[in-house]
Design an enzyme around this catalytic site. Structure first.
Site, PDB file in Angstrom:
ATOM      1  N   LYS A  68      -1.133  11.682   5.689  1.00  0.00           N
ATOM      2  CA  LYS A  68      -1.973  10.743   4.946  1.00  0.00           C
ATOM      3  C   LYS A  68      -1.890  10.983   3.439  1.00  0.00           C
ATOM      4  CE  LYS A  68      -5.225   7.615   4.576  1.00  0.00           C
ATOM      5  NZ  LYS A  68      -4.749   6.227   4.744  1.00  0.00           N
TER       6      LYS A  68
ATOM      7  N   TRP B 278       2.475  20.074   7.582  1.00  0.00           N
ATOM      8  CA  TRP B 278       3.496  19.033   7.468  1.00  0.00           C
ATOM      9  C   TRP B 278       4.693  19.777   6.871  1.00  0.00           C
ATOM     10  CZ3 TRP B 278       6.555  16.713   3.711  1.00  0.00           C
ATOM     11  CH2 TRP B 278       7.148  15.497   4.065  1.00  0.00           C
TER      12      TRP B 278
ATOM     13  N   ARG C  80      -3.607  15.013   7.352  1.00  0.00           N
ATOM     14  CA  ARG C  80      -2.767  15.454   6.242  1.00  0.00           C
ATOM     15  C   ARG C  80      -1.427  15.997   6.719  1.00  0.00           C
ATOM     16  NH1 ARG C  80      -5.937  16.388   1.403  1.00  0.00           N
ATOM     17  NH2 ARG C  80      -4.108  17.384   0.568  1.00  0.00           N
TER      18      ARG C  80
ATOM     19  N   ASN D 139      -0.796  24.925   0.868  1.00  0.00           N
ATOM     20  CA  ASN D 139      -0.435  23.510   0.810  1.00  0.00           C
ATOM     21  C   ASN D 139       0.310  23.306  -0.499  1.00  0.00           C
ATOM     22  OD1 ASN D 139      -0.382  20.692   0.787  1.00  0.00           O
ATOM     23  ND2 ASN D 139      -2.478  20.543  -0.012  1.00  0.00           N
ATOM     24  N   GLY D 140       1.588  22.913  -0.411  1.00  0.00           N
ATOM     25  CA  GLY D 140       2.381  22.714  -1.624  1.00  0.00           C
ATOM     26  C   GLY D 140       3.785  23.251  -1.408  1.00  0.00           C
TER      27      GLY D 140
ATOM     28  N   CYS E  88      -0.210  19.503   3.624  1.00  0.00           N
ATOM     29  CA  CYS E  88      -0.852  20.253   4.690  1.00  0.00           C
ATOM     30  C   CYS E  88      -2.350  20.275   4.419  1.00  0.00           C
ATOM     31  CB  CYS E  88      -0.328  21.681   4.716  1.00  0.00           C
ATOM     32  SG  CYS E  88       1.462  21.750   4.780  1.00  0.00           S
TER      33      CYS E  88
ATOM     34  N   LYS F 210       3.743  -1.511   7.370  1.00  0.00           N
ATOM     35  CA  LYS F 210       2.781  -1.217   8.456  1.00  0.00           C
ATOM     36  C   LYS F 210       3.508  -1.125   9.780  1.00  0.00           C
ATOM     37  CE  LYS F 210       0.194  -0.045   6.755  1.00  0.00           C
ATOM     38  NZ  LYS F 210      -0.124   0.029   5.376  1.00  0.00           N
TER      39      LYS F 210
ATOM     40  N   HIS G 201      20.835 -14.376  -0.460  1.00  0.00           N
ATOM     41  CA  HIS G 201      21.727 -13.553  -1.291  1.00  0.00           C
ATOM     42  C   HIS G 201      22.186 -12.298  -0.550  1.00  0.00           C
ATOM     43  CE1 HIS G 201      20.959 -16.105  -4.751  1.00  0.00           C
ATOM     44  NE2 HIS G 201      19.688 -16.110  -4.358  1.00  0.00           N
TER      45      HIS G 201
ATOM     46  N   GLU H 295       4.292  -5.084   2.556  1.00  0.00           N
ATOM     47  CA  GLU H 295       3.238  -4.286   3.187  1.00  0.00           C
ATOM     48  C   GLU H 295       3.239  -4.496   4.706  1.00  0.00           C
ATOM     49  OE1 GLU H 295       1.374  -1.921   2.697  1.00  0.00           O
ATOM     50  OE2 GLU H 295      -0.408  -2.113   3.924  1.00  0.00           O
TER      51      GLU H 295
ATOM     52  N   GLU I 242       5.974   1.999  10.014  1.00  0.00           N
ATOM     53  CA  GLU I 242       5.414   3.354  10.002  1.00  0.00           C
ATOM     54  C   GLU I 242       4.654   3.700  11.278  1.00  0.00           C
ATOM     55  OE1 GLU I 242       1.633   2.623   6.975  1.00  0.00           O
ATOM     56  OE2 GLU I 242       2.555   4.586   7.010  1.00  0.00           O
TER      57      GLU I 242
HETATM   58  O1  M6R Z   1      -3.215   8.000  -1.231  1.00  0.00           O
HETATM   59  P1  M6R Z   1      -2.268   7.012  -1.825  1.00  0.00           P
HETATM   60  O2  M6R Z   1      -2.827   5.619  -1.842  1.00  0.00           O
HETATM   61  O3  M6R Z   1      -1.765   7.405  -3.179  1.00  0.00           O
HETATM   62  O4  M6R Z   1      -1.028   6.996  -0.840  1.00  0.00           O
HETATM   63  C1  M6R Z   1       0.138   6.292  -1.173  1.00  0.00           C
HETATM   64  C2  M6R Z   1       1.046   6.176   0.017  1.00  0.00           C
HETATM   65  O5  M6R Z   1       1.442   7.436   0.462  1.00  0.00           O
HETATM   66  C3  M6R Z   1       0.365   5.431   1.179  1.00  0.00           C
HETATM   67  O6  M6R Z   1      -0.081   4.176   0.796  1.00  0.00           O
HETATM   68  C4  M6R Z   1       1.349   5.269   2.365  1.00  0.00           C
HETATM   69  O7  M6R Z   1       2.381   4.423   2.003  1.00  0.00           O
HETATM   70  C5  M6R Z   1       0.618   4.765   3.604  1.00  0.00           C
HETATM   71  N1  M6R Z   1       0.953   5.583   4.714  1.00  0.00           N
HETATM   72  C6  M6R Z   1       0.957   3.368   3.964  1.00  0.00           C
HETATM   73  O8  M6R Z   1       0.272   2.917   5.078  1.00  0.00           O
END
Ligand code: M6R
Length: 609
Positions: free
Chosen positions: A604, A73, A27, A99-100, A2, A486, A505, A482, A489
């Site tokens: 984020k 969040w 966040r 936050n936590g 959050c 992308k 496999h 990756e 998500e």
């Molecule tokens: O801030 P960080 O790089 O540690 O974050 C790690 C992941 O949470 C972050 O890369 C996440 O997978 C992204 N949303 C991917 O686009």
């Protein structure tokens, strides 16, 4: 996850808090709220939905010179107005944003309930508000210390006491908290983004510290109530870096920034020694002779940062010839990992706050291991607590989907691998060649970006598929992972990445006319093998999209769609192959009308385990 912010000063806190919340929205964005003290009254306004929903409901007449705010969040309890923060004590005189996660909230809730406290929400945070009421006998600092002593778990907290409108109290354990020191005003937030429109002078609150701010003073104490002196730091990021400019989304802006971002990752040349064909990285805190004592390396991260760590492992093994493995931090943390004198760990994190990576780092450090950070956010917890490290200097990354941080992390690993490799087996001439390969990358990325419309057309063709596979081998296998991340998500299309060698496999069972496969096919040792894998997909009527730096007719014959990228050395190829995948995902999500920058269920900065 959050976002929290507090303000105290001579101005109306409402626009400052709302503006700060918008900068923290990445966040978490399922609900938001604001609490203010005005004319001896505590007023709280909370709304399910994005911050714009809260904003619409706020009357223009509300104001206050101190206040707190939160963007959520959800962890405990559904997304609704009641569970939004601030949470307020039973007597309505103390408000908290958090936050936590409070791990022992359930037992605390039972105890407080038996003592007569009535709970309104399903949140863990409400126990904090009631505990504060329970321990408050006129001294807010004492109440905070006593309440915190009851809590197990993680928190970044900002607390507003109706009886003390001239103070805000913040506390931190595991979730970030930064104080902004202004002119006759003071701010507290989970993130510097939220503060820098008002002040660039900041200091960080550390774990198990509490901070009391007034409009012109601050005092930080530790758990023993001893005063901790703080060093004020200046934040250098520019405000424009937090704006979308002419782009529709931060993600697109950040994709288009990548040529410049790569230049920054090698310091515009300042991190290179072209004459010696090597790199120099300050901040690693390692004596030159110690580099020869490194027996093996472990790289770690989560999500995109983990995929960068995988590429880092590939680079370090290939160029520096040091045995290296990449691990997800969340797995490494709890598997009794082996820590030895000759092992060097790298924690990769854009935000520098990812709790999975932070806890793994602390575990390794507690066992005597050395962890270097590869971070973007200057002053973040991982950057501060690591034993040394390298900033990637990508600038603020706002879109939840990470793009520019990824290529900068990979670029920094390339510099590390080059530096360590030159100390071992790489001759000067090859080192110089590596440098020219890296410094050619920004222009090559620009070439790809100039063809963005081709990818938009491709995205429109594939946007209605329900499943898409991403396949490659070697150093581009993590790029396939990756690319799939992308796409899933931000578009919510089911996408999976596999090593192309592995599909026979099992995963090949998924292939049919309805499941296209996107191949990354670069020149190199596995080129012919990848062509064979494309044949296998075609034989099962699967559509094939090829991203390649080769114009070999065999690829064109085997693919339904083909996108050409510039040639490069294999070791820097991920810096190019990933760009079309980012744009492909972006254009699909945008065409489907998805909320590209703030995809559902995500945040984020992930500060829960
Ligand atoms: O801030 P960080 O790089 O540690 O974050 C790690 C992941 O949470 C972050 O890369 C996440 O997978 C992204 N949303 C991917 O686009």
């Amino acid at each position: 996850m959050c976002g929290i912010i507090g303000y105290i000063g001579n101005k109306n806190a409402v626009p400052i808090l709302m503006e700060g919340l918008k900068r923290l929205e990445y966040r978490g964005y399922d609900s938001s709220g604001i609490g203010l003290i005005n004319r001896k009254k505590l007023s709280v306004h909370k709304k399910e939905g994005k911050i714009s929903v809260l904003e619409k409901t706020l009357s223009k007449t509300i104001h206050g010179k101190s206040g707190i705010a939160h963007t959520r969040w959800a962890t405990h309890g559904q997304v609704n107005d009641i569970n939004a923060h601030p949470q307020v004590s039973a007597n309505g005189r103390i408000a908290v944003v958090h936050n936590g996660i409070i791990d022992n909230y359930s037992s605390l809730k039972s105890r407080l309930t038996s003592e007569g406290f009535k709970f309104q929400s399903e949140t863990d945070t409400e126990v904090i508000a009631h505990l504060l009421q329970k321990y408050y006998t006129g001294d807010p600092e004492e109440a905070v210390q006593k309440a915190l002593a009851q809590l197990d778990g993680t928190y970044g907290l900002i607390i507003l006491f109706l009886d003390h409108p001239d103070i805000l109290i913040g506390a931190r354990n595991g979730s970030p908290l930064v104080v902004g020191v202004g002119e006759k005003e003071m701010l507290l937030a989970s993130d510097v983004n939220a503060l820098i429109a008002h002040t660039r002078q900041v200091f960080y609150v550390e774990d198990r510290e509490t901070v009391l701010i007034t409009k012109d003073s601050y005092k930080t104490v530790n758990m023993n109530n001893s005063v901790v002196s703080k060093q004020i730091e200046k934040i250098e990021w520019e405000m424009a870096e937090f704006e979308k400019g002419d782009f529709n989304h931060f993600m697109l802006k950040e994709i288009f920034e990548q040529p410049e971002v790569i230049r920054r990752s090698y310091g515009g040349g300042g991190r290179l020694l072209p004459g010696f064909g090597t790199a120099k990285l300050g901040g690693l805190n390692i004596e030159k002779s110690e580099y020869f004592d490194i027996d093996n390396i472990v790289t770690m991260g989560m999500g995109t940062a983990y995929y960068a760590a995988m590429i880092g492992a590939y680079l370090l093994e290939n160029m520096a010839r040091i045995p290296t493995v990449a691990e997800q931090s969340s797995e490494l943390r709890y598997r009794n990992t082996i820590v030895r004198k000759g092992t060097l760990f790298f924690a990769v994190s854009q935000s520098g706050e990812t709790l999975d990576t932070l806890t793994a780092m602390r575990e390794i450090q507690n066992r005597g291991g050395r962890v270097l950070g590869i971070c973007n956010s200057v002053g973040s917890t991982i950057a501060r607590e690591s034993d040394g490290g390298v900033y990637i200097h990508a600038g603020p990354e706002i879109a939840v989907a990470s793009t520019k941080a990824f290529i900068s992390q990979v670029s920094v690993f390339f510099l590390l691998a080059l530096m360590l490799g030159r100390m071992r087996d790489i001759p000067t001439s090859a080192g110089k060649q590596y440098i020219s390969e890296l410094t050619a990358i920004p222009d090559k990325i620009s070439e790809i970006l100039e063809k963005a419309d081709e990818l938009k057309t491709l995205a429109n063709k594939y946007k209605h598929y329900k499943n898409i596979l991403f396949l490659s081998r070697g150093i581009n296998y993590p790029v396939a992972l990756e690319g799939a991340l992308k796409l899933k998500e931000i578009s919510y299309i089911h996408a999976e990445g596999f090593s192309a060698g592995d599909i026979k496999h099992g995963p090949i069972a998924l292939v049919n006319e309805e499941t296209p496969s996107l191949f990354i096919v670069t020149k190199g040792e596995t080129f012919d093998k990848l062509l064979g894998n494309m044949e296998e997909i075609k034989a099962r009527k699967g559509k094939v999209i090829a991203i390649s730096n080769s114009e070999d007719n065999r690829i064109k014959d085997l693919s339904d769609d083909f996108f050409l990228i510039p040639e490069s050395h294999e070791m820097v190829s991920p810096l190019l192959t990933v760009i079309p995948l980012q744009l492909f995902a972006y254009y699909i999500a945008d065409a489907l009308g998805k909320d590209v920058d703030q995809p559902r269920n995500l945040a984020k900065t992930v500060t829960v385990e």
